[in-house]
Design a protein around this motif. Structure first.
Motif, PDB file in Angstrom:
ATOM      1  N   HIS A 199      55.886  41.839  19.202  1.00 47.62           N
ATOM      2  CA  HIS A 199      56.628  41.507  17.980  1.00 47.62           C
ATOM      3  C   HIS A 199      57.976  40.930  18.385  1.00 47.62           C
ATOM      4  O   HIS A 199      58.557  41.344  19.377  1.00 47.62           O
ATOM      5  N   ASP A 225      52.172  44.123  10.503  1.00 46.53           N
ATOM      6  CA  ASP A 225      53.374  43.374  10.113  1.00 46.53           C
ATOM      7  C   ASP A 225      53.843  43.776   8.715  1.00 46.53           C
ATOM      8  O   ASP A 225      53.185  44.562   8.032  1.00 46.53           O
ATOM      9  N   TYR A 226      54.959  43.205   8.312  1.00 48.84           N
ATOM     10  CA  TYR A 226      55.612  43.661   7.080  1.00 48.84           C
ATOM     11  C   TYR A 226      54.827  43.320   5.820  1.00 48.84           C
ATOM     12  O   TYR A 226      55.114  43.803   4.737  1.00 48.84           O
ATOM     13  N   LYS A 257      57.541  37.065  21.586  1.00 41.37           N
ATOM     14  CA  LYS A 257      56.095  36.798  21.543  1.00 41.37           C
ATOM     15  C   LYS A 257      55.772  35.380  22.003  1.00 41.37           C
ATOM     16  O   LYS A 257      54.718  35.127  22.591  1.00 41.37           O
ATOM     17  N   ARG A 296      49.436  51.150   7.074  1.00 38.07           N
ATOM     18  CA  ARG A 296      49.179  49.849   6.458  1.00 38.07           C
ATOM     19  C   ARG A 296      49.222  49.959   4.940  1.00 38.07           C
ATOM     20  O   ARG A 296      49.796  49.132   4.242  1.00 38.07           O
ATOM     21  N   THR A 348      63.902  49.712   8.745  1.00 32.51           N
ATOM     22  CA  THR A 348      63.119  50.174   9.891  1.00 32.51           C
ATOM     23  C   THR A 348      63.172  51.678  10.035  1.00 32.51           C
ATOM     24  O   THR A 348      62.139  52.348  10.043  1.00 32.51           O
ATOM     25  N   TYR A 363      59.081  50.120  16.197  1.00 31.82           N
ATOM     26  CA  TYR A 363      59.404  49.435  14.948  1.00 31.82           C
ATOM     27  C   TYR A 363      60.486  48.388  15.165  1.00 31.82           C
ATOM     28  O   TYR A 363      61.335  48.525  16.046  1.00 31.82           O
ATOM     29  N   SER A 364      60.439  47.325  14.366  1.00 33.67           N
ATOM     30  CA  SER A 364      61.489  46.307  14.413  1.00 33.67           C
ATOM     31  C   SER A 364      61.529  45.620  13.061  1.00 33.67           C
ATOM     32  O   SER A 364      60.575  45.712  12.281  1.00 33.67           O
ATOM     33  N   GLY A 365      62.650  44.943  12.785  1.00 31.53           N
ATOM     34  CA  GLY A 365      62.760  44.247  11.507  1.00 31.53           C
ATOM     35  C   GLY A 365      64.127  44.468  10.876  1.00 31.53           C
ATOM     36  O   GLY A 365      65.123  44.637  11.561  1.00 31.53           O
ATOM     37  N   TRP A 402      48.497  46.183  15.697  1.00 31.85           N
ATOM     38  CA  TRP A 402      49.630  45.315  15.380  1.00 31.85           C
ATOM     39  C   TRP A 402      49.725  45.300  13.867  1.00 31.85           C
ATOM     40  O   TRP A 402      48.765  44.953  13.174  1.00 31.85           O
ATOM     41  N   ASN A 458      58.152  45.521  11.048  1.00 37.19           N
ATOM     42  CA  ASN A 458      56.983  45.213  11.872  1.00 37.19           C
ATOM     43  C   ASN A 458      56.755  46.355  12.845  1.00 37.19           C
ATOM     44  O   ASN A 458      57.717  46.921  13.364  1.00 37.19           O
TER      45      ASN A 458
END
Lengths: 249, 194
Positions: free
Chosen positions: B133, B120-121, B137, B85, B53, B46-48, B118, B101
């Motif tokens: 991510h 995303d947010y 990238k 999702r 997160t 996870y990242s963001g 993959w 993300n």
């Protein structure tokens, strides 16, 4: 006369009974027998499995269920049990999410007891007919059908600090007091530490049952020979008395 | 600055994430584990937005575990990706959307193959052979286009990963430094050293 006080849950009878709660406990007693035994570093749960109908898939009748990495045998009607178990499962994960620690057995028991209690004091609902509302810690206990017999057996035979083998054997032995048909109607679950839960295979249970039978046979054999010896001794004494009597004339 | 990579190979999926936790110009922690093990064969990097997160990742972890306990059967990677999702998509249209993300990699025991998603947010999900991510990238995707081999052995996969990590170290203004690398294959999940 006191029957009229048993309709609503929230009404006490004149002599202080909550009849609906007592009827619920009766329903528990109709359920299959479940036994719990605590050994030195281990807890063994044993449940009587009702015989499955021929067309029924035996895997769908599970009595020992996972709550988190703990297990619990439900009692009474299965539908009620399922509702409580689901609430408990959600609580286990919720607890882990909030405090990053798994629930202790004490915590989750208290939580389940709290839910059950709520259903004894609200209007329009009936009590869950699964296990007792009061939460007391036991070293060995039995609930369900013939639990009194099993509990007495446990009281006679329980020892502190039993090993894994001894605990499992005691659990199976006590269940055999109730389950006449043997190994195929017994389900055993062993907890040896966090997330180390094993269900015993039928073959393992059968092996232990066979061992218990052999010991019983050996005990019975010893008893028989002892009885025969005393009987022979008594007969010998009686005949000696006869001869001495007749010769002592 | 936060970068995560993932790539599939023959019977495995590698998930790697940098281990820096920083705010503005300060590196607060250099050994942060940003890859959650969601199940016996499922990994999620996870990242963001910091805070969002961990909150979201732990929420996913607990719900996936609840599903497994309720149904005695773990969610397959595709199903888990759908669940994640949907959670993100629902949060998007709420008061405070999660800005997270994710890279979801797992081994599907039923079909005996690795899966990588993959996410995303905004709640988009795509199944891909490799993904990145973060700022990395811009440098890594073209390398993966050139060198990724879906039938590569684990050693070859890790070598490709090393290429990406080195390129990011060479070209990105803020170099993340160390990475945590985990692998999911038929035997489960484990950490590997590169």
């Amino acid at each position: 006369m006191s029957r009229s006080y048993d309709r609503a849950l929230t009404v006490f009878s004149p002599d202080g009974h909550l009849f609906q709660v007592e009827y619920a406990l009766e329903a528990v007693r109709k359920g299959t027998c479940a036994v719990g035994v605590r050994g030195k570093d281990i807890v063994v749960l044993g449940v009587e499995k009702k015989s499955v109908l021929q067309l029924q898939d035996p895997r769908t009748v599970r009595k020992v269920v996972m709550l988190d990495d703990h297990t619990v045998p439900p009692q009474g009607l299965t539908a009620d049990g399922r509702v409580l178990i689901d609430k408990a499962r959600v609580e286990c994960q919720s607890h882990r999410l909030t405090v990053e620690d798994p629930v202790t057995v004490e915590y989750i028991t208290r939580h389940i007891a709290g839910i059950q209690q709520k259903y004894t004091q609200s209007g329009g609902v009936r009590p869950f007919d699964c296990t007792k509302q009061s939460r007391v810690a036991f070293t060995a206990n039995a609930i369900g059908r013939s639990s009194k017999t099993v509990r007495e057996f446990l009281e006679k035979n329980y020892k502190d600090d039993m090993t894994r083998e001894e605990s499992i054997k005691l659990t199976i032995k006590s269940l055999l007091e109730v389950v006449q048909t043997g190994a195929k109607n017994i389900e055993i679950s062993v907890m040896e530490g966090y997330s180390k839960v094993t269900n015993l295979e039928l073959s393992e249970i059968e092996a232990i049952v066979a061992e218990i039978e052999r010991e019983k046979e050996a005990d019975a054999e010893r008893k028989r020979s002892r009885l025969a010896a005393t009987a022979a001794g008594q007969a010998a004494m009686a005949s000696r008395a006869d001869t001495s009597q007749s010769s002592g004339q | 600055m936060e970068t995560s990579f993932a790539l599939t190979g023959k019977g495995y999926v590698i998930v790697a994430a940098d281990t820096t936790a920083s705010r503005s110009i300060v590196k607060m922690k250099v050994d942060q584990d940003k890859i959650k093990e969601l199940g016996s064969h499922l990994l999620m990097a996870y990242s963001g937005e910091p805070g969002d997160t961990i909150q979201f990742a732990e929420y996913v972890e607990r719900n996936i575990r609840l599903y497994q306990i309720r149904n005695l059967y773990p969610l397959r990677p595709a199903a888990a990706a759908s669940w994640v999702r949907r959670s993100l998509a629902e949060s998007l249209r709420s008061r405070h959307p999660y800005a997270v993300n994710l890279l979801l990699g797992g081994y599907d025991k039923a079909e005996d193959k690795p899966n990588l998603y993959w996410i995303d947010y905004l709640g988009s999900v795509v199944e891909v052979p490799f993904a990145v991510h973060g700022h990395g990238k811009h440098f890594a995707l073209s390398l993966l286009d050139r060198y990724h081999d879906p039938d590569a052995s684990l050693e070859e996969g890790l070598a490709t990963l090393k290429r990406c990590i080195d390129e990011v170290a060479k070209r990105l203004v803020i170099n993340p430094g160390k990475y945590k690398v985990k692998v999911a294959d038929k035997d489960g999940v484990r950490e590997v050293e590169i």
